[in-house]
Write a protein that holds these residues in place. Structure first.
Motif, mmCIF file in Angstrom:
data_model
loop_
_atom_site.group_PDB
_atom_site.id
_atom_site.type_symbol
_atom_site.label_atom_id
_atom_site.label_comp_id
_atom_site.label_asym_id
_atom_site.label_seq_id
_atom_site.Cartn_x
_atom_site.Cartn_y
_atom_site.Cartn_z
ATOM 1 N N LYS A 147 64.071 -52.330 -54.611
ATOM 2 C CA LYS A 147 63.996 -51.867 -55.930
ATOM 3 C C LYS A 147 64.668 -52.050 -56.534
ATOM 4 O O LYS A 147 64.950 -52.072 -57.930
ATOM 5 C CB LYS A 147 63.108 -50.862 -55.336
ATOM 6 C CG LYS A 147 61.152 -51.009 -54.996
ATOM 7 C CD LYS A 147 61.098 -49.578 -55.029
ATOM 8 C CE LYS A 147 59.200 -49.913 -54.567
ATOM 9 N NZ LYS A 147 58.719 -51.184 -55.212
ATOM 10 N N SER A 184 65.178 -53.977 -60.393
ATOM 11 C CA SER A 184 65.043 -52.913 -61.078
ATOM 12 C C SER A 184 66.732 -52.473 -61.640
ATOM 13 O O SER A 184 66.271 -51.699 -63.421
ATOM 14 C CB SER A 184 64.164 -51.585 -60.773
ATOM 15 O OG SER A 184 62.729 -52.049 -60.718
ATOM 16 N N SER A 224 68.298 -54.428 -63.676
ATOM 17 C CA SER A 224 68.959 -54.917 -64.934
ATOM 18 C C SER A 224 67.865 -53.870 -66.467
ATOM 19 O O SER A 224 68.399 -53.786 -67.097
ATOM 20 C CB SER A 224 68.069 -56.677 -64.926
ATOM 21 O OG SER A 224 66.739 -56.192 -65.010
ATOM 22 N N LYS A 225 66.684 -53.222 -65.408
ATOM 23 C CA LYS A 225 66.297 -51.886 -66.600
ATOM 24 C C LYS A 225 67.030 -51.154 -67.104
ATOM 25 O O LYS A 225 67.459 -50.217 -67.787
ATOM 26 C CB LYS A 225 65.633 -52.478 -66.296
ATOM 27 C CG LYS A 225 64.234 -53.554 -66.389
ATOM 28 C CD LYS A 225 62.613 -53.003 -66.500
ATOM 29 C CE LYS A 225 61.621 -54.542 -66.932
ATOM 30 N NZ LYS A 225 61.372 -54.953 -65.676
ATOM 31 N N VAL A 226 67.078 -50.581 -65.596
ATOM 32 C CA VAL A 226 68.306 -48.982 -65.652
ATOM 33 C C VAL A 226 70.073 -49.169 -65.436
ATOM 34 O O VAL A 226 70.380 -48.119 -67.215
ATOM 35 C CB VAL A 226 68.245 -48.721 -63.989
ATOM 36 C CG1 VAL A 226 68.488 -46.959 -64.051
ATOM 37 C CG2 VAL A 226 66.831 -48.498 -63.955
ATOM 38 N N PRO A 269 71.308 -50.340 -69.204
ATOM 39 C CA PRO A 269 70.911 -50.392 -70.703
ATOM 40 C C PRO A 269 70.821 -48.521 -70.655
ATOM 41 O O PRO A 269 71.142 -48.296 -71.164
ATOM 42 C CB PRO A 269 70.291 -50.690 -70.771
ATOM 43 C CG PRO A 269 69.500 -51.751 -70.226
ATOM 44 C CD PRO A 269 70.230 -51.559 -68.842
ATOM 45 N N LEU A 270 70.042 -48.322 -70.152
ATOM 46 C CA LEU A 270 69.548 -46.280 -69.741
ATOM 47 C C LEU A 270 70.785 -45.820 -69.619
ATOM 48 O O LEU A 270 71.118 -44.870 -70.615
ATOM 49 C CB LEU A 270 68.687 -46.250 -68.966
ATOM 50 C CG LEU A 270 66.874 -46.792 -69.385
ATOM 51 C CD1 LEU A 270 65.943 -46.160 -68.005
ATOM 52 C CD2 LEU A 270 67.115 -47.198 -70.855
ATOM 53 N N PHE A 278 71.384 -46.348 -58.119
ATOM 54 C CA PHE A 278 71.496 -46.818 -59.131
ATOM 55 C C PHE A 278 72.975 -46.692 -59.919
ATOM 56 O O PHE A 278 73.969 -47.853 -60.694
ATOM 57 C CB PHE A 278 70.765 -46.334 -60.415
ATOM 58 C CG PHE A 278 69.468 -47.329 -60.170
ATOM 59 C CD1 PHE A 278 68.910 -48.682 -60.384
ATOM 60 C CD2 PHE A 278 68.030 -46.870 -60.195
ATOM 61 C CE1 PHE A 278 67.741 -49.484 -60.089
ATOM 62 C CE2 PHE A 278 67.505 -47.551 -59.415
ATOM 63 C CZ PHE A 278 66.700 -48.995 -59.596
#
Lengths: 408, 453
Positions: B395, B399, B401-403, B405-406, B430
């Motif tokens: 997971k 995921s 690549s989306k976390v 930038p956050l 992460f």
């Protein structure tokens, strides 16, 4: 309604691989050059993969491909020519638009790349005719939204010149607001969000076009099945239109694992992926569309109320003004087939500075090469309209602090 | 054959005559015409002769065929009537068949053994034979209809009694559910002819016999279990032997049910022990697999759990033993499924794939259930733990690549970001991954913070 070669490719890709129940086969491809309409070249692999797709292509060709113009041989990146061909052969375009059999509340989405000649030249003209000066046989189409695709940053001066002229004409034409809403997407920006492996595996152009199709799918999702709070198409454009600011860009975050992300982090992830260059802190409008698996919605893990709450909080923290912009809608859509959560923020009213700063140097360098005459006069008018719109956007944004409370 | 010879000679003579005329008189065209005519006539004659002979043979064969079929029908009906004789009086029907046979013998179509007399047939025309065949067919059909009418009611009654006996066996805890369902399907089946009715009765009897045999075996098995516990059940064994010899199924069933009730009292202790063993294993395995990401793998054991709840007392000892077997299989199936998923995830994460199949298959040969339960429980625990770890890693991988930038946004213009600020599940993992990929950033495990250096 996809005009020009770039938009035609998106329409073909939609038709062959991503057809939705809502749009079905009501797709119209317009071009001035029959050779541009040969999807066998760029999409050879797709259309040769099965006899069904070949049959489909033949069907599109017969009913949904319109070649217009008096001397149809392409506009050669000259938008003046693309516009002239559309004007002189509008009767052909009218016949194909009539065949789409649009009903009262249907939305007509015009798509064009803004760097070229045919689509960029014709779409603003067609939009203007259909919205303000419609032929009797078609009737006035109010719900006409445009999706303009800005060129890659590395492309030449003429394409950036075309892009700014195209943007201006989609926003404003013959002293009228032109499109009801202008959705902007930039190729380079979309590509920057793609993962390296994906780009290589499927090809960069196809992948960018796929993202644009995803944005369209999310745009119409609130009007489809499983919607908890419907965003009517008029919600998309009425208030922005009356405010005189109606440009938007989608921010997409698809396939979010609900076990990893909460609603707030999904919205945050989407906001980090705008499809056009912009500073989200300058945005004054936002539509939040969330498509979640049915079981998650049924379990109450994501609800319309929680979406309203989280989106409101996010807007206050991230958008222009103390109240989180001027306008905000949110819609939760549940889907029995989905396993992951898709989120789109359709952000609008943002400062156009980032788009302008990339294209303006190219624009001016190309403008210098134009000879004195009617074309240059026309360009001056187009430039004036864009400046006026840009100033209006900035003014609205700055004045936001003075507006008490939200309008919605 | 004579006709062929004569015809051939005639052809040769005609040809010779034609040739002679031609050589003698020289009128070629006329002669050839004449010769051609003669040849044609002869050919037609030949064809006619061949066809005539052939059709005579066909007619004879046809006559034989009709009578052979008649004989077959007579014998088949006689056989069916003999089979039906155990429920109805078939004597009048058999006498009528005998009369029909005698009449055919008298007419000379058959000999006393009911074999065809071919010579006699040549003297009869095809129409005569056809009429005879039709007449007998009608007589047989009437006979069969009458017999079936009388037999049907008896068969229904007969099968109903069997069904009641099977119900009694089933209610007494014998594991004959499958046979009972099969029996009811046969009982409900529509049967019209005598042949269908005898077939239906025969099948019903076979199923009942099988169920009865199973019941006797179950009882014997129960006695064996009780004897292992030190109980003296010699008399029960003798009763079982006596039951095998009984011909009345009603009495057999009633005594078998009584015997089982008697024996069951002696197996209460082993029953309760076994039930606990199975319940403990299934309960533990299901609690180990009680995770969001495990669904399909636990299904067989969930089914065993549901069936276990329906097992009430020692009379269902055999059902319990079957469930113990199913629990073993369910456990092994779960282990195989989980192991495949762990291997697939390891491949996705580019990790070394550990082959656990051998160890799982070895568990199959562990005979002692308690030992099996212990080892299987340990293996399941290990597999679920491994799967959970890989599941989370997968997971994080998909995921990230989306976390990223956050975290970029949170770190912008700041020196550190805490775990609470990264509002995603598995935030620590992460953040560690982020630190691995960004040289200027470190993850401080103690403070659970990302710190810019």
């Amino acid at each position: 309604m996809a005009s020009g070669q770039g938009a035609n490719r998106i329409a073909f890709l939609y038709y062959s691989r991503h057809r939705s129940r809502e749009i079905g086969d009501r797709v119209l491809l317009l071009n001035t050059s029959a050779s541009d309409m040969k999807p066998d070249e760029p999409l050879r692999e797709i259309f040769q993969s099965s006899s069904h797709l070949k049959e489909l292509y033949e069907k599109i060709k017969r009913r949904r491909i319109g070649i217009f113009g008096r001397a149809p041989s392409g506009a050669g990146n000259n938008f003046f020519l693309g516009e002239k061909e559309a004007r002189e052969d509008f009767d052909t375009i009218r016949r194909y638009v009539s065949a789409l059999d649009l009903k009262g509340n249907d939305i007509l989405l015009g798509i064009s790349t803004l760097g070229g000649g045919t689509g960029n030249g014709s779409l603003p003209y067609i939009t203007h005719r259909l919205r303000h000066d419609p032929p009797k046989t078609v009737g006035r189409i109010k719900n006409l939204i445009s999706l303009g695709i800005l060129p890659y940053r590395f492309e030449g001066a003429q394409r950036h010149f075309n892009a700014l002229c195209g943007l201006s004409r989609l926003l404003h034409y013959n002293s009228h607001q032109n499109s009801a809403m202008v959705v902007l997407v930039e190729n380079s920006q979309v590509e920057s969000h793609l993962e390296r492996g994906v780009k290589v595996a499927r090809g960069r152009y196809e992948e960018i076009n796929r993202e644009i199709i995803n944005a369209i799918r999310m745009l119409i999702a609130p009007g489809g099945e499983g919607s908890r709070a419907t965003i009517d198409i008029s919600d998309y454009y009425q208030l922005p239109g009356s405010l005189g600011v109606y440009h938007f860009t989608p921010c997409l975050s698809l396939n979010n694992d609900p076990e990893v992300f909460g609603l707030d982090s999904m919205i945050e992830a989407a906001s980090a992926r705008p499809m056009a260059p912009m500073d989200i802190g300058t945005a004054t409008m936002a539509y939040f569309v969330v498509s979640a698996p049915q079981e998650i919605v049924d379990r109450g893990e994501i609800t319309q109320e929680s979406l309203e709450e989280v989106s409101g909080r996010w807007a206050k923290e991230n958008m222009a003004g103390k109240e989180g912009g001027l306008l905000r809608y949110s819609s939760l859509v549940s889907s029995p087939e989905a396993e992951k959560v898709d989120v789109m923020l359709l952000v609008g009213g943002f400062s156009l500075s980032r788009i302008l700063e990339r294209s303006l140097p190219h624009y001016y360098s190309f403008k210098e090469s134009l000879e004195e005459g009617s074309q240059l006069e026309r360009v001056e008018g187009i430039e004036h309209n864009l400046k006026e719109y840009h100033e209006r956007v900035e003014k609205k944004r700055k004045a936001l602090g003075e507006i008490k409370g939200r309008l919605t | 054959m004579n006709e062929y010879l004569v015809t051939a000679l005639a052809v040769l003579l005609s040809l010779a005559g034609g040739l002679f005329l031609l050589l003698e008189f020289g009128i070629a065209a006329v002669s050839y015409l004449a010769v051609g005519f003669i040849v044609l006539t002869l050919l037609v004659s030949l064809l006619y002769t061949w066809w005539k002979t052939k059709s005579d043979i066909t007619v004879e064969k046809f006559k034989q065929g009709i009578l052979t079929s008649t004989r077959r029908d007579i014998l088949a009906l006689r056989e069916e009537l003999e089979e039906a004789g155990d429920l109805i009086d078939t004597q009048p029907f058999l006498l009528e068949i005998e009369r029909i046979e005698k009449e055919l013998i008298k007419k000379g179509y058959f000999d006393r053994e009911l074999n065809l007399v071919e010579k006699k047939l040549e003297k009869k025309t095809l129409t005569q034979i056809e009429q005879e065949g039709r007449k007998i067919e009608q007589q047989l059909r009437s006979l069969e209809g009458l017999a079936a009418g009388a037999y049907r009611e008896k068969v229904d009654h007969f099968l109903e009694r069997y069904r009641r006996d099977m119900e009694l066996l089933r209610e007494s805890g014998f594991g004959i559910g499958g046979s009972y369902s099969e029996f009811t399907v046969v009982e409900r089946r529509h049967a019209q002819s005598l042949e269908e009715l005898t077939g239906k009765k025969r099948e019903g009897e076979e199923i009942f016999t099988r169920a009865m045999k199973k019941g006797l075996e179950e009882c014997f098995h129960l006695i064996a279990i009780a004897q292992e516990q030190g109980e003296d059940l010699e008399e029960s064994l003798r009763e079982l032997e006596r039951l095998k010899e009984l011909s009345s199924h009603r009495e057999k069933v009633a005594r078998l049910v009584r015997l089982k009730e008697d024996v069951s009292r002696h197996v209460e202790k082993p029953f309760l022990e076994k039930k606990k063993e199975v319940e403990d294993f299934v309960g533990r395995a299901l609690s180990i697999m009680d995770r969001d990401f495990i669904e399909e793998e636990a299904e067989s054991l969930r089914e065993v759990e549901r069936e276990l709840a329906r097992v009430k007392g020692p009379a269902q000892m055999i059902v319990l033993e079957n469930l113990q077997r199913k629990a073993r299989e369910g456990g092994l199936k779960a282990m195989r499924g989980l192991s495949t998923r762990v291997e697939n995830l390891a491949r996705e994460l580019d990790r070394e794939v550990e082959d656990r199949r051998g160890a799982i298959e070895e568990l199959k040969s562990v005979e002692d259930f308690n030992l099996f339960a212990r080892k299987a429980g340990e293996a399941l625990e290990e597999l679920v733990e491994e799967l959970e770890k890989s599941h989370i890693e997968n997971k994080i991988l998909s995921s990230y690549s989306k976390v990223e930038p956050l975290i970029d946004k949170l770190l912008k213009g700041r020196k550190s970001v805490s775990m609470e600020e990264v509002k995603v599940k598995y935030a620590e993992s992460f953040m560690k991954r982020y630190a691995e990929r960004h040289p200027g950033v470190k993850f401080k495990a103690g403070e659970k913070k990302l710190v810019r250096e």
